[in-house]
Design a protein around this motif. Structure first.
Motif, short mmCIF file in Angstrom:
data_model
loop_
_atom_site.label_atom_id
_atom_site.label_comp_id
_atom_site.label_asym_id
_atom_site.label_seq_id
_atom_site.Cartn_x
_atom_site.Cartn_y
_atom_site.Cartn_z
N GLN A 165 -24.07 17.68 54.86
CA GLN A 165 -23.22 18.17 53.75
C GLN A 165 -22.33 19.32 54.26
OE1 GLN A 165 -25.31 18.90 50.12
NE2 GLN A 165 -23.24 19.21 49.10
N ASP A 194 -31.78 19.69 52.22
CA ASP A 194 -33.00 20.38 51.47
C ASP A 194 -34.08 19.53 51.28
OD1 ASP A 194 -30.93 22.03 51.84
OD2 ASP A 194 -31.08 23.17 49.81
N THR A 218 -26.32 24.70 54.84
CA THR A 218 -27.27 25.36 55.83
C THR A 218 -27.67 24.41 56.55
OG1 THR A 218 -28.95 25.17 53.97
CG2 THR A 218 -27.74 27.41 54.39
N SER A 257 -26.55 26.02 42.25
CA SER A 257 -26.47 24.61 43.00
C SER A 257 -27.11 24.43 44.22
CB SER A 257 -24.87 24.88 43.17
OG SER A 257 -24.51 23.45 43.82
N GLY A 258 -28.43 25.10 43.89
CA GLY A 258 -29.48 24.78 45.09
C GLY A 258 -29.23 25.76 46.42
N ARG A 265 -22.62 34.14 53.71
CA ARG A 265 -22.22 33.77 52.34
C ARG A 265 -21.86 35.22 51.61
NH1 ARG A 265 -25.71 28.46 51.24
NH2 ARG A 265 -24.52 26.98 52.39
#
Ligand code: GLN
Length: 231
Positions: A126, A168, A130, A79-80, A87
């Motif tokens: 989002q 991104d 990141t 998922s990119g 994480r």
């Protein structure tokens, strides 16, 4: 493939937050119902492991937090997703398979040129990404609008509910295609995407890394890469 710890030994269930173009999007003509860089890479891995691929849509925050993996909803996330130390406390990552960076997308006629220009303005980020962490540090005086998906971020920009979105670079680049939005700044955050796997499933991580190496050696990785990212 019995030793790989897959929920159903005959298939690998891979989750991605759809759409996140060009990494994952719906495609009714594809056997999995989805297409994209992550989907193609996942298909190669499934083929190499000798199992079927089931690709599933999931909310990004449930993927990056490890929830979707730990609950058994998916065997792997494609998922990119950037590999981060934070994480890694909850999930295991494969070797990196794509280098990425952050970028700022605004309407073409905007006078916003960088994060520093957003003082008193709204920026969509989002949830759990990141990009949201980067904006928290760098977008001083801006109001951060947290949304669950890239699709909702772009809708908010189109509906003038926000002044900019931080996402991104390859995904924002896709949003410039209709000519109405422009990337005004890139931020080299040195991010690398990894495939995420349940933390204790070392066997699957090793098998996936071996497949990634195999598709790099065979030239298949480059072929897939070029089909999405060659100019
Ligand atoms: N690469 C970013 C992250 O890992 C965004 C990924 C995404 O939204 N699918 O946070």
């Amino acid at each position: 493939a019995a030793e790989l710890g897959l929920k159903d030994p005959g298939k690998i269930v891979v989750c991605g937050d759809v759409p996140f173009r060009p990494f994952e999007e719906e495609d009714p003509t594809s056997p999995t119902g989805y297409k994209g860089f992550d989907v193609d890479i996942s298909q190669e891995i499934a083929d190499g492991l000798g199992v079927e691929l089931e690709f599933k849509d999931a909310t990004f925050d449930t993927l990056q937090s490890g929830l979707a993996l730990n609950s058994g909803q998916c065997d792997m996330s494609a998922s990119g997703m950037t590999i981060t130390e934070d994480r890694k406390k909850e999930i295991a990552f494969s070797d990196g398979y794509y280098d990425s960076l952050q970028s700022l997308l605004v309407p073409k006629d905007s006078d916003v040129k960088e994060l520093g220009d957003l003082n008193g303005k709204k920026i969509a980020v989002q949830q759990g990404s990141t990009g949201s962490a980067y904006a928290e540090k760098k977008a001083e005086g801006a109001e951060l609008v947290y949304l669950p998906s890239d699709a909702e971020m772009f809708q908010a920009l189109q509906g003038n509910q926000v002044d900019a979105i931080l996402q991104d670079l390859p995904v924002n680049l896709d949003h410039t295609k209709d000519g109405e939005y422009a990337i005004v700044a890139e931020y080299d955050t040195g991010e690398e995407y990894g495939l995420a796997i349940k933390k204790d499933n070392t066997k699957l991580v090793e098998a996936v890394n071996a497949e990634l190496q195999e598709i790099r050696d065979s030239g298949r990785y480059q072929e897939i890469y070029d089909s999405y990212f060659a100019e």
